[in-house]
Motif scaffolding. Structure first.
Motif, PDB file in Angstrom:
ATOM      1  N   GLY A 150       0.764  -1.222  -0.124  1.00 27.40           N
ATOM      2  CA  GLY A 150       0.026  -0.117  -0.101  1.00 27.40           C
ATOM      3  C   GLY A 150       0.742   1.326   0.252  1.00 27.40           C
ATOM      4  N   THR A 151       0.322   2.337  -0.403  1.00 28.93           N
ATOM      5  CA  THR A 151       0.695   3.521  -0.531  1.00 28.93           C
ATOM      6  C   THR A 151       0.195   4.465   0.793  1.00 28.93           C
ATOM      7  N   LEU A 152       1.039   4.975   1.922  1.00 27.46           N
ATOM      8  CA  LEU A 152       0.582   5.839   2.937  1.00 27.46           C
ATOM      9  C   LEU A 152       0.699   7.345   2.217  1.00 27.46           C
ATOM     10  N   ARG A 153      -0.453   7.733   2.419  1.00 26.74           N
ATOM     11  CA  ARG A 153      -0.666   9.159   1.914  1.00 26.74           C
ATOM     12  C   ARG A 153      -0.857  10.319   3.215  1.00 26.74           C
ATOM     13  N   THR A 154       0.326  11.193   3.197  1.00 32.38           N
ATOM     14  CA  THR A 154       0.331  12.205   4.273  1.00 32.38           C
ATOM     15  C   THR A 154       0.853  13.489   3.547  1.00 32.38           C
ATOM     16  N   HIS A 155       1.137  14.584   4.320  1.00 36.58           N
ATOM     17  CA  HIS A 155       1.172  15.800   3.690  1.00 36.58           C
ATOM     18  C   HIS A 155       2.536  16.615   4.529  1.00 36.58           C
ATOM     19  N   LEU A 156       2.834  17.540   3.784  1.00 39.76           N
ATOM     20  CA  LEU A 156       3.921  18.345   4.279  1.00 39.76           C
ATOM     21  C   LEU A 156       3.370  19.884   4.445  1.00 39.76           C
ATOM     22  N   SER A 157       3.458  20.575   5.300  1.00 40.29           N
ATOM     23  CA  SER A 157       3.124  22.037   5.319  1.00 40.29           C
ATOM     24  C   SER A 157       3.841  22.844   4.313  1.00 40.29           C
ATOM     25  N   SER A 158       5.081  22.645   4.098  1.00 42.23           N
ATOM     26  CA  SER A 158       5.843  23.216   3.307  1.00 42.23           C
ATOM     27  C   SER A 158       6.983  22.354   2.380  1.00 42.23           C
ATOM     28  N   PHE A 159       7.287  22.824   0.993  1.00 39.20           N
ATOM     29  CA  PHE A 159       8.220  21.916   0.366  1.00 39.20           C
ATOM     30  C   PHE A 159       9.437  22.458   0.853  1.00 39.20           C
ATOM     31  N   PRO A 160      10.511  21.100   1.382  1.00 40.61           N
ATOM     32  CA  PRO A 160      11.716  21.541   1.943  1.00 40.61           C
ATOM     33  C   PRO A 160      12.653  22.290   0.780  1.00 40.61           C
ATOM     34  N   LEU A 161      13.464  23.263   1.423  1.00 43.00           N
ATOM     35  CA  LEU A 161      14.357  23.872   0.858  1.00 43.00           C
ATOM     36  C   LEU A 161      15.379  23.008   0.208  1.00 43.00           C
ATOM     37  N   THR A 162      15.795  22.158   0.682  1.00 45.00           N
ATOM     38  CA  THR A 162      16.779  21.025   0.074  1.00 45.00           C
ATOM     39  C   THR A 162      16.591  19.728   0.637  1.00 45.00           C
ATOM     40  N   LEU A 163      17.112  18.834  -0.291  1.00 39.46           N
ATOM     41  CA  LEU A 163      17.008  17.412   0.247  1.00 39.46           C
ATOM     42  C   LEU A 163      18.208  16.905   0.876  1.00 39.46           C
ATOM     43  N   ARG A 164      19.290  17.877   0.878  1.00 40.91           N
ATOM     44  CA  ARG A 164      20.522  17.326   1.628  1.00 40.91           C
ATOM     45  C   ARG A 164      20.254  17.046   3.143  1.00 40.91           C
ATOM     46  N   SER A 165      20.819  16.499   3.792  1.00 40.21           N
ATOM     47  CA  SER A 165      20.695  16.096   5.309  1.00 40.21           C
ATOM     48  C   SER A 165      21.812  16.871   6.081  1.00 40.21           C
ATOM     49  N   VAL A 166      22.741  17.613   5.364  1.00 36.97           N
ATOM     50  CA  VAL A 166      23.720  18.415   6.260  1.00 36.97           C
ATOM     51  C   VAL A 166      23.811  19.882   5.125  1.00 36.97           C
ATOM     52  N   GLY A 167      24.536  20.691   5.886  1.00 34.17           N
ATOM     53  CA  GLY A 167      24.638  22.027   5.093  1.00 34.17           C
ATOM     54  C   GLY A 167      23.469  23.105   5.116  1.00 34.17           C
ATOM     55  N   PRO A 168      23.435  24.012   4.465  1.00 38.68           N
ATOM     56  CA  PRO A 168      22.481  25.323   4.565  1.00 38.68           C
ATOM     57  C   PRO A 168      21.092  24.654   4.583  1.00 38.68           C
ATOM     58  N   ASP A 169      20.246  24.988   5.160  1.00 36.81           N
ATOM     59  CA  ASP A 169      18.652  24.760   5.262  1.00 36.81           C
ATOM     60  C   ASP A 169      18.390  23.331   5.443  1.00 36.81           C
ATOM     61  N   SER A 170      19.120  22.553   5.906  1.00 37.74           N
ATOM     62  CA  SER A 170      18.981  21.201   5.954  1.00 37.74           C
ATOM     63  C   SER A 170      18.243  20.865   7.401  1.00 37.74           C
ATOM     64  N   ASN A 171      18.333  21.526   8.421  1.00 45.72           N
ATOM     65  CA  ASN A 171      17.703  21.352   9.610  1.00 45.72           C
ATOM     66  C   ASN A 171      16.153  21.063   9.676  1.00 45.72           C
ATOM     67  N   SER A 172      15.660  21.740   8.422  1.00 44.81           N
ATOM     68  CA  SER A 172      14.151  21.463   8.244  1.00 44.81           C
ATOM     69  C   SER A 172      14.079  20.805   7.189  1.00 44.81           C
ATOM     70  N   GLY A 173      12.754  19.957   7.073  1.00 43.71           N
ATOM     71  CA  GLY A 173      12.705  19.391   5.835  1.00 43.71           C
ATOM     72  C   GLY A 173      12.648  17.590   6.241  1.00 43.71           C
ATOM     73  N   LEU A 174      13.399  16.842   5.362  1.00 44.61           N
ATOM     74  CA  LEU A 174      12.839  15.402   5.160  1.00 44.61           C
ATOM     75  C   LEU A 174      14.268  14.770   5.620  1.00 44.61           C
ATOM     76  N   ARG A 175      15.195  15.424   6.504  1.00 40.30           N
ATOM     77  CA  ARG A 175      16.443  14.833   6.754  1.00 40.30           C
ATOM     78  C   ARG A 175      16.273  13.482   7.749  1.00 40.30           C
ATOM     79  N   GLY A 176      15.145  13.245   8.343  1.00 38.18           N
ATOM     80  CA  GLY A 176      14.936  11.980   8.903  1.00 38.18           C
ATOM     81  C   GLY A 176      15.115  10.772   8.219  1.00 38.18           C
ATOM     82  N   TYR A 177      14.870  10.921   6.688  1.00 41.02           N
ATOM     83  CA  TYR A 177      14.861   9.730   5.642  1.00 41.02           C
ATOM     84  C   TYR A 177      16.327   9.531   5.248  1.00 41.02           C
ATOM     85  N   PHE A 178      17.171  10.442   5.539  1.00 44.44           N
ATOM     86  CA  PHE A 178      18.481  10.444   5.073  1.00 44.44           C
ATOM     87  C   PHE A 178      19.481  10.191   6.280  1.00 44.44           C
TER      88      PHE A 178
END
Length: 607
Positions: A46-74
């Motif tokens: 199955g596919t879990l459908r969830t949401h984000l309140s804003s699109f991340p500024l980066t998919l990097r897990s380190v470096g500028p702007d990485s403290n918010s977003g999807l770093r948990g997955y990386f």
């Protein structure tokens, strides 16, 4: 026999990935005996459908702007060497199957699971842990905290063979803290970063920040980025049944959904409507106005949507109103002390949050045991005290608008930045209450990741931010002078003192745990006396809604369960699953106007 020598020599070993000899007579340990916390009733798919309140500024897990977003997955929520069992809190295997203390209070040896792979299919080896140190020490990642920590705290990672490493710290640590420091190390994929311009020879592309901004790296976790629609959605896909982690009993029957699709929905009411229409499978019900007032619609009454409230004992991070002392007027301690007493978080909790939350006793959070200052008490809302401090600061006149002014004509008015729209009523309450003391908060909503960037670049006067928690409180990133008045650091207050610097540095290297506890308490006292953060609140539970086809174990909560379901960038322990048969049953019932009993589950074992 391999012996640790100087930091310089160790660094040389790390950068050449040179193998070393394994000492004889090591006492190897492991732990496969703690209880499993997932359910053997779990179903895959199955596919879990969830949401984000804003699109991340980066998919990097380190470096500028990485403290918010999807770093948990990386980074944050993927396997490291070992991890804590979420209920017993004992160490259990993750990437490492066995470990052995060297006896020098600095080094632990680890045997890596030879089946471990990156989720792009490449094998994981000791070289990836060696590369990790190079990666974090590189200036190209533009991440001062990592540069500092992986130089001044982590001494070295040495390859013994392809599946054995030695990880060491710079300073001696007691066994528990040593394991907490090196056991949580997460590898970086050397093969992924192998190509590119690397003039300084540190293995990291000179243009790392830009090149990898939206180029998701492989991780050791079960999910990889499958699809990105910039500004709209991110979809993660499961590696499959042959994910290496399923050989580990603690990972079995977890991460059960095939895909996780996160759609960007910026407005809270709109996202809730999507959920209630069945376009999202789960929804966060932390907000009291939603839990108490907006969960009585037909979907709840007819039992299609169920509610869950589970309590935990997780450490709580620091946060509240962070005052930027580099800004004019806020560099005056009497102004800051006045703000502490003019900020009515207690009233906010009682009147707007229905008493569901609890006041943070201290700016650095709570739940850290002996590390917490026992006398910590959040400043009370007291107009008389606030007024007294403001007058001491020279704001002894009140303007026609009720806001205090000084002899220079400066108004006691500050911009208060906050990151999410649903905080607006709370910030408005604080604004109205502060007026009673002649203080004005000018509210400024800056969306999610953009707001965090604004604050980390120190453009704010006052910012409302609650940070994540670690097992023990950390101080360097928030209060050391190395991070003051510098962009892209977490010293949001720009506050530091030589005394605090000295304590922070001692705390980071202290071996004696009782002394470390005392240092932590002393630093908390100094931070509170400096009046640089007005403590907000803690939420010692998770509260979520889900359609009835989303299932979870009979005992859903562990002590350290911070979220039962995957919400945005928080993956949690992922013990839930989707039941396709129940979904069909539910959708058919909706077509036939058939109902089920309403369900609200409250797991208060850890209340």
């Amino acid at each position: 026999m391999f012996k640790l020598t100087t930091l310089a020599a160790l660094s040389a070993l790390a950068f050449t990935a040179q193998a070393a000899e394994l000492p004889a007579n090591l006492n190897w340990q492991t732990n496969w005996d703690d209880p499993v916390f997932a359910s053997d009733k779990a179903k895959r798919g199955g596919t879990l459908r969830t949401h984000l309140s804003s699109f991340p500024l980066t998919l990097r897990s380190v470096g500028p702007d990485s403290n918010s977003g999807l770093r948990g997955y990386f980074l944050d929520e993927v396997p490291g060497l070992v991890t804590r069992h979420p209920d017993t809190l004992n160490w259990i295997p993750a990437i490492a199957t066995d470990w052995a203390y060297a006896g020098d209070n600095k080094t632990i040896y680890f045997k890596l699971n030879p089946k471990a792979k990156w989720n792009d299919g490449k094998p994981l080896t000791a070289d990836d842990f060696v590369f990790m140190l190079q990666f974090y020490r590189s200036k190209d990642i533009v991440a001062p905290w990592y540069n500092d920590y992986y130089t001044k705290t982590i001494a070295n990672v040495v390859k013994i063979d392809d599946h054995t490493i030695a990880a060491s710290t710079v300073d001696e640590k007691n066994p528990e803290e040593l394991m907490r420091t090196v056991g949580g190390l997460v590898p970086r994929p050397q093969h992924f970063y192998a190509s590119g311009k690397d003039k300084n020879g540190d293995g990291v592309d000179d243009n790392f920040v830009r090149k990898y901004n939206f180029k998701p790296e492989p991780s050791t976790g079960p999910y990889f980025v499958d699809d990105i629609k910039k500004g709209k959605s991110v979809t993660f896909k499961h590696v499959g049944e042959d994910w290496w982690g399923y050989d580990n009993r603690y990972y079995q029957n977890r991460y059960n959904v095939d895909k996780i699709r996160m759609t960007v929905i910026r407005d809270t009411d709109v996202s809730r409507q999507h959920f209630e229409k069945g376009k999202l499978d789960i929804y966060d019900l932390t907000l009291p106005e939603i839990w108490h007032e907006k969960t009585d619609g037909d979907a709840y009454k007819k039992g299609y949507i169920q509610k869950f409230w589970g309590f935990n004992e997780t450490p709580q991070g620091g946060g509240g109103l962070w005052l930027n002392t580099a800004m004019p007027i806020l560099d005056n301690i009497n102004v800051r002390r006045g703000i502490m007493h003019a900020t009515d978080f207690d009233g906010l909790i009682e009147k707007l949050i229905r008493g569901d939350y609890q006041r943070k006793p201290h700016a650095m959070g709570s739940g850290h045991g002996e590390y917490s200052w026992p006398d910590a008490k959040a400043p009370d809302f007291n107009i008389d005290k606030a007024t007294e401090y403001f007058i001491k600061a020279g704001f002894d006149k009140i303007g026609s608008d009720g806001i205090r002014v000084n002899d220079k004509g400066e108004r006691l008015s500050f911009e208060l930045v906050y990151p999410l729209a649903f905080f607006t009523p709370r910030m408005a309450y604080l604004k109205e209450q502060s007026k009673l003391a002649g203080l004005e908060f000018s509210l400024k909503l800056i969306d999610g990741a953009t707001g965090f960037k604004y604050v980390s670049e120190k453009k704010h006067q006052i910012a409302f931010i609650n940070m994540g928690a670690s097992e023990t409180p950390g101080y360097w990133q928030y209060f050391h002078s190395d991070n003051a008045n510098k962009p892209q650091t977490n010293n949001f207050t720009n506050f530091s003192t030589p005394e605090l610097d000295k304590l922070i540095e001692q705390y980071r290297v202290e071996f004696d745990i009782s002394k470390k506890h005392q240092q932590s308490k002393e630093m908390q006292r100094i931070i509170q006396e400096a009046a640089v953060v007005s403590p907000s609140y803690i939420v010692p539970w998770t509260r979520q809604g889900h359609w009835r086809w989303v299932k979870y174990p009979e005992n859903p909560m562990q002590k350290w369960t911070d979220t039962l379901f995957t919400i945005g960038g928080a993956m949690g322990y992922s013990t839930f699953w989707l039941d396709a048969d129940v979904k069909k049953e539910t959708l058919d019932a909706m077509d036939d106007d058939k109902t089920f009993e309403p369900v609200t589950v409250i797991d208060d074992r850890y209340k």
